[in-house]
Design a protein around this motif. Structure first.
Motif, PDB file in Angstrom:
ATOM      1  N   ASP A  72       0.851  -1.197   0.000  1.00 42.50           N
ATOM      2  CA  ASP A  72       0.000   0.000   0.000  1.00 42.50           C
ATOM      3  C   ASP A  72       0.883   1.242   0.000  1.00 42.50           C
ATOM      4  N   VAL A  73       0.737   2.040  -1.041  1.00 41.05           N
ATOM      5  CA  VAL A  73       1.551   3.254  -1.139  1.00 41.05           C
ATOM      6  C   VAL A  73       0.848   4.428  -0.489  1.00 41.05           C
ATOM      7  N   ASP A  74      -0.451   4.560  -0.717  1.00 41.61           N
ATOM      8  CA  ASP A  74      -1.210   5.680  -0.171  1.00 41.61           C
ATOM      9  C   ASP A  74      -1.634   5.354   1.256  1.00 41.61           C
ATOM     10  N   ARG A  75      -1.054   6.066   2.227  1.00 44.45           N
ATOM     11  CA  ARG A  75      -1.382   5.841   3.633  1.00 44.45           C
ATOM     12  C   ARG A  75      -2.127   7.021   4.233  1.00 44.45           C
ATOM     13  N   THR A  76      -2.689   7.843   3.382  1.00 41.01           N
ATOM     14  CA  THR A  76      -3.394   9.014   3.892  1.00 41.01           C
ATOM     15  C   THR A  76      -4.819   8.699   4.312  1.00 41.01           C
ATOM     16  N   GLN A  77      -5.418   7.671   3.704  1.00 42.34           N
ATOM     17  CA  GLN A  77      -6.797   7.325   4.031  1.00 42.34           C
ATOM     18  C   GLN A  77      -6.835   6.368   5.213  1.00 42.34           C
ATOM     19  N   PRO A  78      -7.518   6.713   6.281  1.00 45.20           N
ATOM     20  CA  PRO A  78      -7.559   5.830   7.451  1.00 45.20           C
ATOM     21  C   PRO A  78      -8.424   4.602   7.204  1.00 45.20           C
ATOM     22  N   THR A  79      -8.024   3.493   7.796  1.00 42.36           N
ATOM     23  CA  THR A  79      -8.844   2.292   7.737  1.00 42.36           C
ATOM     24  C   THR A  79      -9.890   2.280   8.844  1.00 42.36           C
ATOM     25  N   VAL A  80      -9.547   2.880   9.988  1.00 42.16           N
ATOM     26  CA  VAL A  80     -10.477   2.968  11.117  1.00 42.16           C
ATOM     27  C   VAL A  80     -10.317   4.345  11.748  1.00 42.16           C
ATOM     28  N   SER A  81     -11.428   4.991  12.079  1.00 36.05           N
ATOM     29  CA  SER A  81     -11.421   6.264  12.795  1.00 36.05           C
ATOM     30  C   SER A  81     -12.153   6.092  14.115  1.00 36.05           C
ATOM     31  N   LEU A  82     -11.523   6.532  15.193  1.00 40.15           N
ATOM     32  CA  LEU A  82     -12.092   6.410  16.528  1.00 40.15           C
ATOM     33  C   LEU A  82     -12.209   7.796  17.150  1.00 40.15           C
ATOM     34  N   SER A  83     -13.280   7.998  17.900  1.00 41.15           N
ATOM     35  CA  SER A  83     -13.479   9.255  18.622  1.00 41.15           C
ATOM     36  C   SER A  83     -13.943   8.943  20.032  1.00 41.15           C
ATOM     37  N   PHE A  84     -13.194   9.417  21.015  1.00 37.73           N
ATOM     38  CA  PHE A  84     -13.559   9.290  22.422  1.00 37.73           C
ATOM     39  C   PHE A  84     -13.983  10.672  22.910  1.00 37.73           C
ATOM     40  N   ALA A  85     -15.142  10.771  23.550  1.00 35.88           N
ATOM     41  CA  ALA A  85     -15.660  12.051  24.021  1.00 35.88           C
ATOM     42  C   ALA A  85     -16.156  11.901  25.449  1.00 35.88           C
ATOM     43  N   GLY A  86     -16.011  12.959  26.220  1.00 37.66           N
ATOM     44  CA  GLY A  86     -16.440  12.968  27.612  1.00 37.66           C
ATOM     45  C   GLY A  86     -15.799  14.115  28.349  1.00 37.66           C
ATOM     46  N   SER A  87     -16.108  14.241  29.629  1.00 38.80           N
ATOM     47  CA  SER A  87     -15.530  15.333  30.412  1.00 38.80           C
ATOM     48  C   SER A  87     -14.041  15.151  30.652  1.00 38.80           C
ATOM     49  N   ASP A  88     -13.565  13.894  30.711  1.00 38.23           N
ATOM     50  CA  ASP A  88     -12.140  13.621  30.915  1.00 38.23           C
ATOM     51  C   ASP A  88     -11.832  12.271  30.270  1.00 38.23           C
ATOM     52  N   VAL A  89     -11.398  12.306  29.013  1.00 35.58           N
ATOM     53  CA  VAL A  89     -11.238  11.082  28.231  1.00 35.58           C
ATOM     54  C   VAL A  89     -10.134  10.194  28.809  1.00 35.58           C
ATOM     55  N   ILE A  90      -8.970  10.760  29.120  1.00 36.45           N
ATOM     56  CA  ILE A  90      -7.846   9.962  29.603  1.00 36.45           C
ATOM     57  C   ILE A  90      -8.193   9.286  30.920  1.00 36.45           C
ATOM     58  N   SER A  91      -8.897   9.987  31.806  1.00 36.25           N
ATOM     59  CA  SER A  91      -9.309   9.364  33.073  1.00 36.25           C
ATOM     60  C   SER A  91     -10.313   8.247  32.830  1.00 36.25           C
ATOM     61  N   GLY A  92     -11.153   8.402  31.799  1.00 35.04           N
ATOM     62  CA  GLY A  92     -12.081   7.327  31.469  1.00 35.04           C
ATOM     63  C   GLY A  92     -11.366   6.083  30.976  1.00 35.04           C
ATOM     64  N   ILE A  93     -10.324   6.264  30.144  1.00 37.97           N
ATOM     65  CA  ILE A  93      -9.540   5.120  29.689  1.00 37.97           C
ATOM     66  C   ILE A  93      -8.798   4.498  30.861  1.00 37.97           C
ATOM     67  N   ARG A  94      -8.324   5.314  31.778  1.00 36.20           N
ATOM     68  CA  ARG A  94      -7.653   4.796  32.977  1.00 36.20           C
ATOM     69  C   ARG A  94      -8.616   3.930  33.797  1.00 36.20           C
ATOM     70  N   LYS A  95      -9.867   4.369  33.906  1.00 32.47           N
ATOM     71  CA  LYS A  95     -10.850   3.593  34.659  1.00 32.47           C
ATOM     72  C   LYS A  95     -11.089   2.242  34.004  1.00 32.47           C
TER      73      LYS A  95
END
Length: 472
Positions: free
Chosen positions: A412-435
């Motif tokens: 694959d030469v073109d790496r600009t197009q993502p295969t998966v897109s993720l979005s995490f939303a909340g008041s404190d995302v990093i603390s949610g992942i920590r939990k």
């Protein structure tokens, strides 16, 4: 005698602070209604202060002689002096009531002849400071451009603060106006924050006032034409934000696209900012930092004058003075080891308890030991900040460029197009992942640094398991 015609000559000057918006403009009521009653009164007392009374003069009896019909239509008679106007608002503050009566007194009474652009800018700044999460801010790094065209950042300069440009307000605004004026007509309002160590710049752009037919007064209150820039103290970063409201509609026609399109506005202003800060033999450029947040405190903590992101995640053990020195110090330390510190923190009452449990079946590991190991792993990845982060991020956008099949990745030469897109939303995302890591949903040992807050980014592009740093 024939009345002479008014001649309107084009000029490159910015919109003046004294340009008035008619008080009957409906959108003015919405702008003022966003503030609380006390915030409105505070602004009025600021306008009526002896130092500002000439800048924001109220409507007095002496003005009635020039416009005799205005006083007949207004339910508020014109005051004789500024002191009388000040006493009227003092009476409003001493008794209870709604904010609508304060707005009516302002627009239909004491400033019936119009609200200036500077007054409206002060209203918007006050709302922004009273509601810190009302805007989304993006951090950019200010880098020095050498004679050969290469960029020098804080990572390559031993003392980046020594290379920061000194901002003189009048000179900076003059340079910025020269960069923007050939493209759009703008109004600038530079003010110091009352609660944070930074300076706000409010920029409002509009179409040319010389066009025919003339634009309506509503255009001077259109929030889609607003942009804010924040300059934190003594650090090579600036923050930018677009102020858009849900009901704002941008005119994207061919003739007015430059002045109303949000992306065009951002590009024009961001390109002009480093040029306005530059001087002969001292040029600057802006570099994206992949950090966007609604909380200005988070930006100041992660991209501010402090330690920036040098002590996030696992490195917070050094910031908390648990260990002396730095992680790069080859000398031995006499303080406790990280494992001992985490064990003491997780179970302080059992420091001298034997590791062998009499109730444990041979060949198995008790649940308490599994929980301790998991907590130790969480501390080693997320640091010692606890459940709530000191710099909360409300959103984390990730684009994965890795295809499902590794063989496809090799061809694959073109790496600009993502295969998966993720979005995490909340008041404190990093603390949610920590939990989630504390509950055993995810494995903290295998988590990348951009998910634990160590990279201090809110936008990540990942390829082959590593974050790609994008410049632009």
């Amino acid at each position: 005698m024939a009345r002479s015609k008014t001649i309107r000559a084009p000029t490159t000057a910015s919109l003046p602070n004294t340009l008035r918006i008619p008080s009957s403009t409906p959108s003015l009521i919405k702008s003022f209604a966003r503030l609380s009653r006390q915030a409105l009164l505070d602004l009025v007392f600021q306008w009526l202060d002896d130092r500002n009374a000439q800048l924001f003069p109220p409507y007095l009896e002496q003005d009635e002689a020039e416009n005799p019909d205005d006083d007949e239509l207004s339910p508020y008679p014109a005051a004789e002096t500024i002191e009388d106007v000040r006493n009227a608002y003092q009476d409003l503050q001493d008794r209870k009531g709604g904010k609508r009566e304060v707005i009516d007194r302002i627009l239909e009474g004491d400033w019936r002849h119009g609200i200036t652009l500077r007054q409206l800018a002060m209203v918007d700044i006050r709302y922004m400071e009273d509601h810190p999460a009302s805007l989304r801010w993006t951090a950019f790094e200010l880098s020095r451009i050498g004679i050969d065209g290469t960029r020098s950042t804080g990572a390559t300069i031993p003392d980046a603060s020594a290379c920061l440009p000194r901002i003189h307000a009048a000179t900076f605004l003059s340079n910025l106006q020269q960069q923007i004026s050939p493209l759009v007509k703008a109004h600038y309002h530079l003010v110091r924050s009352s609660s944070l160590p930074l300076t706000f710049l409010r920029i409002f752009v509009t179409n040319s006032p010389y066009q025919y037919p003339r634009q309506s007064p509503e255009a001077l209150t259109d929030s889609s034409r607003l942009m804010y820039v924040a300059f934190p103290d003594s650090c090579p970063f600036i923050y930018t934000s677009m102020a858009t409201s849900p009901g704002a509609k941008s005119n994207t026609s061919t003739n007015h696209a430059v002045a109303t399109d949000a992306r065009s506005l951002q590009r024009i202003v961001r390109d002009a900012l480093p040029k306005a800060l530059s001087r002969p033999q001292e040029r600057y450029a802006l570099r994206a930092t992949s950090l966007t947040a609604k909380n200005l405190q988070a930006l100041l903590a992660l991209r501010g004058p402090g330690r920036s992101n040098g002590a996030n995640g696992a490195f917070s053990i050094f910031a908390d003075a648990v260990l002396e020195g730095s992680p790069l110090d080859p000398r031995p330390s006499d303080t406790v080891s990280p494992e001992e510190h985490f064990h003491q923190e997780s179970d302080p009452g059992k420091e001298n308890e034997s590791e062998d449990d009499s109730n444990t079946i041979k060949g198995t590991e008790p649940a308490s030991h599994i929980a301790k190991k998991r907590k130790l792993a969480v501390h080693s990845r997320f640091g010692t900040s606890g459940t709530l982060s000191s710099a909360p991020l409300d959103r984390l956008d990730v684009r994965l460029l890795d295809p499902a099949n590794d063989e496809d990745d090799e061809h694959d030469v073109d790496r600009t197009q993502p295969t998966v897109s993720l979005s995490f939303a909340g008041s404190d995302v990093i603390s949610g992942i920590r939990k989630l890591a504390e509950l055993g949903v995810v494995e903290p040992e295998r988590m990348p640094s951009w998910m634990t807050g160590e990279d201090a980014v809110s936008v990540a592009v990942v390829h082959r398991g590593k974050r790609i740093i994008k410049d632009g």
